[in-house]
Design a protein around this motif. Sequence first.
Motif: not given
Length: 324
Positions: A149-160
């Motif tokens: 899933l590449d969590l660091p990339r997901l954390r950088a995505l907007p919360r929306t």
Amino acid sequence: MKTPTASSVHCLLRRPVATRPGNLQCTIAASITTASTTSSSSLTTTSSTTHCPSYTPTRQQTARAFSVLNRPPPNYPGHVPLTRIERATLALGSGVLSLANPYRGDLIAVCGEATATPYFIHRLHRAMLASATGRRILRDRPRIKSGSLDLPRLRALPRTTVGGTYAAWLDREGVSPDTRSAVRYIDDEECAYVMQRYRESHDFLHALTGLPVVREGEVALKAFEFANTLLPMTGFALLAVATLKPSERARFWDVYGPWALRNGLRSDEVINVYWEEEMETDVQGLRRRLGIEQPPDLRDIRKREREERWKQKQGMAGAAVAGS
């Protein structure tokens, strides 16, 4: 004079779409009909069945009667074929123990596998085969893991976004996607993957609905999953309503139970969501597309209740001091 020989060859693919090498299962049925020119015009038919070289045992074959002393070989790595008595014992034991301790995810997983056959997991499999996206998931067989899933990339995505909402939910609840155990007790190899996919997608439903990892939140989400998937384990989990506090139980019957039934029945089959391709999708847009309305924020409700109880205790303590 002999009549010409007629033959027909039928090859049944296990999936209606392209399948990777090693996962293809093919059955060739050849029927040869020979007619002779006799006065009675008698007809003789011979049938034979062969299998493709890449063939592996199917659930029909493993469903044959066997005993613990004559157990068939596994259909996939980690598979444990069970007799009917073993399956029933495992379902009953894991179900009772998981009700006593609903945080035992391993027991819940075992109960889910032991009760999913012979019908329910195949219904879910057919639902995936009926969907173009579901067929792609079966073909690609993605796994929901922190590395994939590449969590660091997901954390950088907007919360929306779906990915941003999911990563924020994992961090808030202190949950990891790597804790889901492997499926072992479902005979059909592809149906075992369907169960694995359902299991690993569970946290995405938590994030999509906002329900927290507390007993009340898990019961509400299991009610939604039961209405949507019909897996028996999700229905058995509703017995845990009896273990909730009176205020939580009343809230389930008044708010979260009706929400779960309404949304689980009307929404699309959530097993067909290709979560890995939805990470940058607007989370509200995905809810609308699936037909899922977000329930009241349970974590916020529980927080307000705790604050109210604390204020009441402070008031009672102040009154006791003033009276003394």
